[in-house]
Design a protein around this motif. Structure first.
Motif, PDB file in Angstrom:
ATOM      1  N   ILE B 224       0.829  -1.201   0.000  1.00  0.00           N
ATOM      2  CA  ILE B 224       0.000   0.000   0.000  1.00  0.00           C
ATOM      3  C   ILE B 224       0.867   1.255   0.000  1.00  0.00           C
ATOM      4  O   ILE B 224       1.894   1.314   0.676  1.00  0.00           O
ATOM      5  CB  ILE B 224      -0.988  -0.004   1.194  1.00  0.00           C
ATOM      6  N   PHE B 225       0.438   2.220  -0.812  1.00  0.00           N
ATOM      7  CA  PHE B 225       1.129   3.513  -0.928  1.00  0.00           C
ATOM      8  C   PHE B 225       0.188   4.559  -0.340  1.00  0.00           C
ATOM      9  O   PHE B 225      -0.896   4.781  -0.874  1.00  0.00           O
ATOM     10  CB  PHE B 225       1.397   3.786  -2.413  1.00  0.00           C
ATOM     11  N   VAL B 226       0.600   5.177   0.760  1.00  0.00           N
ATOM     12  CA  VAL B 226      -0.264   6.147   1.435  1.00  0.00           C
ATOM     13  C   VAL B 226       0.255   7.554   1.173  1.00  0.00           C
ATOM     14  O   VAL B 226       1.438   7.844   1.389  1.00  0.00           O
ATOM     15  CB  VAL B 226      -0.299   5.875   2.960  1.00  0.00           C
ATOM     16  N   VAL B 334       4.127   8.815   2.025  1.00  0.00           N
ATOM     17  CA  VAL B 334       4.792  10.024   1.535  1.00  0.00           C
ATOM     18  C   VAL B 334       4.024  11.272   1.994  1.00  0.00           C
ATOM     19  O   VAL B 334       2.794  11.306   1.990  1.00  0.00           O
ATOM     20  CB  VAL B 334       4.979   9.985  -0.004  1.00  0.00           C
ATOM     21  N   ASP B 335       4.787  12.264   2.435  1.00  0.00           N
ATOM     22  CA  ASP B 335       4.214  13.495   2.986  1.00  0.00           C
ATOM     23  C   ASP B 335       5.226  14.613   2.737  1.00  0.00           C
ATOM     24  O   ASP B 335       6.408  14.352   2.555  1.00  0.00           O
ATOM     25  CB  ASP B 335       4.000  13.297   4.497  1.00  0.00           C
ATOM     26  N   GLU B 340       5.538  15.558  10.091  1.00  0.00           N
ATOM     27  CA  GLU B 340       4.842  14.277   9.920  1.00  0.00           C
ATOM     28  C   GLU B 340       5.832  13.168   9.540  1.00  0.00           C
ATOM     29  O   GLU B 340       5.752  12.043  10.025  1.00  0.00           O
ATOM     30  CB  GLU B 340       3.772  14.379   8.815  1.00  0.00           C
ATOM     31  N   VAL B 341       6.772  13.514   8.657  1.00  0.00           N
ATOM     32  CA  VAL B 341       7.747  12.517   8.209  1.00  0.00           C
ATOM     33  C   VAL B 341       8.577  12.026   9.399  1.00  0.00           C
ATOM     34  O   VAL B 341       8.778  10.820   9.599  1.00  0.00           O
ATOM     35  CB  VAL B 341       8.639  13.130   7.098  1.00  0.00           C
ATOM     36  N   ALA B 354       8.816   8.488   2.829  1.00  0.00           N
ATOM     37  CA  ALA B 354       9.501   9.360   1.879  1.00  0.00           C
ATOM     38  C   ALA B 354       8.934  10.765   2.013  1.00  0.00           C
ATOM     39  O   ALA B 354       7.779  10.935   2.387  1.00  0.00           O
ATOM     40  CB  ALA B 354       9.303   8.848   0.458  1.00  0.00           C
ATOM     41  N   GLN B 355       9.774  11.743   1.716  1.00  0.00           N
ATOM     42  CA  GLN B 355       9.328  13.135   1.811  1.00  0.00           C
ATOM     43  C   GLN B 355       9.323  13.766   0.426  1.00  0.00           C
ATOM     44  O   GLN B 355      10.250  13.539  -0.363  1.00  0.00           O
ATOM     45  CB  GLN B 355      10.263  13.908   2.738  1.00  0.00           C
TER      46      GLN B 355
END
Lengths: 74, 582
Positions: B224-226, B334-335, B340-341, B354-355
């Motif tokens: 899953i990619f969020v 990713v954010d 948050e990261v 990932a950022q």
């Protein structure tokens, strides 16, 4: 230099100790593949390329140390 | 900045690789077959995989003995083949241009014949990573050597083979060389003295390059990619810039990186990867954008789960993992926000984080680099519908919450199970089930498509797969039972179900049918075993709960058996089960 050499040899030869008598005869893992890896690791660490004559002497703790010391003086 | 585990000297890598070795884990064995001396490959590949939690053990075959070594590879999960053009004949790089054309042709045909024989021998190995042929090692400039032509012919031959053979994956060696850079990739002293050819620098790159298919085989590909929303799926902040202020249009420079990332996410949905949305926003506002904003590529129906609220993101990701029944180690998040990261990295180290990079034109490039984490060798019909299946599951859970009692809820679902016996068309899905199922899995025995096919071919095994549907939709093929008929008694060598369909009694309904079938075939006993893993605790009591008696408890498994005439049918009345094609 001796500490660094010991660290590299222990990692590459996967052995828990390196004594002054260390050589392919006393360390089981020290086969021809590991020998090539050891030469590569030393060149990577000390940033030079050994010549053929030096490579011939890199087959024991004492041999490697004498080559490295001669390099350090030069 | 995070520490890069590949900025490392060889002896440090060797030491860390030894530290990453887990003596408890069953080794994931990989054999290397080579006509050169791949000097640093063993440690580099082990290190690359152990960093990802695969207890790899890499073993080198004998020098230039590929065909012979390919004949005895029982127990290996994968094989890596370095069949180098430079050593097809001794010092070919120097001789080729002076060779007669016929001789070179003969060399090509001879090599193809040997490769074909080797691939036949390797048919039972789940994964064969075969490097493409390349002459780049000795072609530093504009000129092409005649070996280039030879390599093209051999590569065409390999391409054709890879269409035929499901276990064969070609490794584009020139791509690896491009990543590594030609200048640092070769060890010419090593080559001339001991056929070493490649440097440590090259093997570091090579090892990272081939990780995705191996991770996929080991059941460790991401699922899953969020995405966050503001400045992650679109440029701007919805709550401040408003409906008209956010940018994700293809024809606007500011929006284009975000449009591209949305397209990548959309393509992942088609391959069966789930998309999640985790954003601090008003849920109605975000949903409206997904439903109605004309500039959106990613739509509400593409998203398996939304967590749009003001809770902290680690809590939201945990909730997603729970609701979808997927491990956090299968998540990529990713954010754009440092806060948050950092929070997710600290709270949930299992999650790959990932950022969004600055400037944002690097964003599509970064997202593309992450796609390898989701690599999967084949796409099955179940993958195409996966998002819909997960959404149906979420609806079921809502209805479940409304029902006062579980029985009433289960009856209301109208569950239908169709049981299929040893069907070749299901091979890709059956193999995929063994590779991706972690929780409801009695033995966690992973099988490739090739191994699965061998089981069917042997006629000594029965492979049952079942398809599940209910009034909310189709869950696809979601369960598998392997029965080994080689010994005196039939042996249940695995029984597994996708986590999407557990908790509804399906496994018990299926067991009734299997026992009935075995009894009809004249069997009296069924043996079975439970092999504990880190994730399958929920099936520790499955066999005893069906009336199996414990025969032997070993450190790594517990053996059971069942007298078929004493089996108490489970009679799951809310499930309608049929044998397919009868």
């Amino acid at each position: 230099m001796e500490d660094k050499l010991r660290e590299i040899m222990m990692a590459v030869l996967e052995t828990s100790s390196i004594g002054p008598d260390a050589s392919p005869k006393t360390i089981d893992n020290w086969d021809s593949m590991r020998q090539l890896q050891l030469v590569g690791a030393l060149e990577d660490e000390f940033q030079f390329e050994f010549d053929d004559q030096e490579i011939g002497r890199l087959n024991s703790w004492a041999g490697i140390l004498s080559v490295l010391k001669a390099r350090a003086k030069a | 900045m995070q520490h890069n585990p590949w900025e490392i000297k060889f002896h440090e890598l060797a030491r860390q690789n030894q530290q990453l070795f887990d003596p408890e884990a069953e080794p994931f064995r990989i054999k290397v077959l080579a006509n050169i001396t791949p000097l640093y490959l063993e440690q580099c590949l082990e290190y690359a995989l152990r960093l990802q939690g695969v207890p790899a053990k890499v073993e080198l075959g004998n020098y230039d003995n590929i065909l012979q070594d390919s004949q005895s590879l029982e127990g290996y999960k994968a094989v890596v083949v370095f069949w180098e053009a430079i050593n097809l004949a001794d010092q070919l790089e120097a001789k080729a241009d002076a060779m007669e054309q016929e001789l070179l042709q003969e060399l090509a045909h001879q090599t193809m014949a040997q490769v074909a024989m080797t691939l036949r021998e390797l048919a039972r190995v789940p994964l064969v990573l075969f490097n493409t042929f390349s002459a780049w090692a000795f072609e530093p400039g504009f000129s092409r050597s005649r070996v280039s032509g030879l390599c093209s012919d051999l590569n065409q031959f390999l391409e054709a083979k890879s269409v035929e053979l499901p276990n064969l994956r070609l490794v584009d060696l020139q791509k690896v060389l491009a990543h590594a850079g030609l200048a640092g990739s070769f060890d010419w002293r090593g080559y001339l003295a001991s056929k070493v050819l490649y440097s440590f620098h090259f093997f570091k790159r090579y090892a990272q390059f081939v990780v995705p298919p191996i991770l996929s085989l080991a059941g460790k590909a991401k699922k899953i990619f969020v995405f966050d929303c503001d400045n992650t799926l679109w440029k701007g902040v919805l709550g401040e810039d408003g409906w008209d202020g956010i940018r994700m249009r293809h024809d606007c420079a500011q929006g284009r990186p975000f449009a591209q990332v949305q397209l990548m996410a959309k393509a992942l949905v088609k391959k069966g990867i789930l998309i999640g949305i985790c954003s601090k926003n008003n849920p109605e506002d975000v949903l409206e954008v997904f439903e109605k904003h004309p500039d959106m590529t990613l739509r509400e129906e593409d998203v398996a789960i939304f967590k749009v609220n003001w809770n902290d993101k680690a809590a939201n990701l945990r909730a997603m993992a729970r609701e979808l029944n997927i491990g956090l180690d299968s998540f990529v998040f990713v954010d754009d926000s440092d806060f948050e990261v950092e929070l997710v990295r600290r709270e949930l180290p299992e999650v790959t984080v990932a950022q969004v990079p600055k400037p944002e034109h690097h964003y599509p490039e970064m997202a593309r680099a992450l796609l390898d984490l989701f690599y999967r060798p084949w796409v099955t019909p179940e993958d195409h519908n996966k998002t819909q299946m997960y959404k149906a599951e979420a609806k079921r859970r809502q209805v479940e919450a409304q029902h006062a009692d579980l029985d009433g809820f289960l009856r209301s679902l109208d569950i239908r199970v169709s049981l299929h016996d040893s069907e070749y068309e299901l091979l890709p899905r059956m193999a995929q089930l063994t590779q991706k199922t972690n929780q409801f899995n009695l033995t966690t025995r992973r099988l490739s498509e090739t191994e699965m096919e061998a089981l069917l071919e042997s006629r000594q095994h029965e492979v049952f797969a079942w398809h599940v549907a209910d009034k909310f939709g189709d869950s696809g093929f979601t369960g598998l039972a392997l029965i080994d008929l080689e010994g005196e008694q039939p042996h249940l060598s695995n029984f597994l179900m996708s986590c999407r369909v557990i908790g509804r009694g399906i496994e018990r309904a299926v067991f009734d049918a299997l026992v009935e079938r075995l009894a009809q075939d004249g069997h009296e006993l069924l043996t079975a075993e439970f092999v504990p893993s880190k994730k399958n605790a929920q099936v520790a009591d499955f066999l005893p709960s069906l009336g199996f008696e414990r025969v032997e408890a070993l450190p790594d498994k517990t053996r059971y058996r069942l007298r078929l005439d004493q089996y108490q049918a489970q009679n799951i009345h809310h499930i309608k089960l049929e044998w397919h094609g009868r």
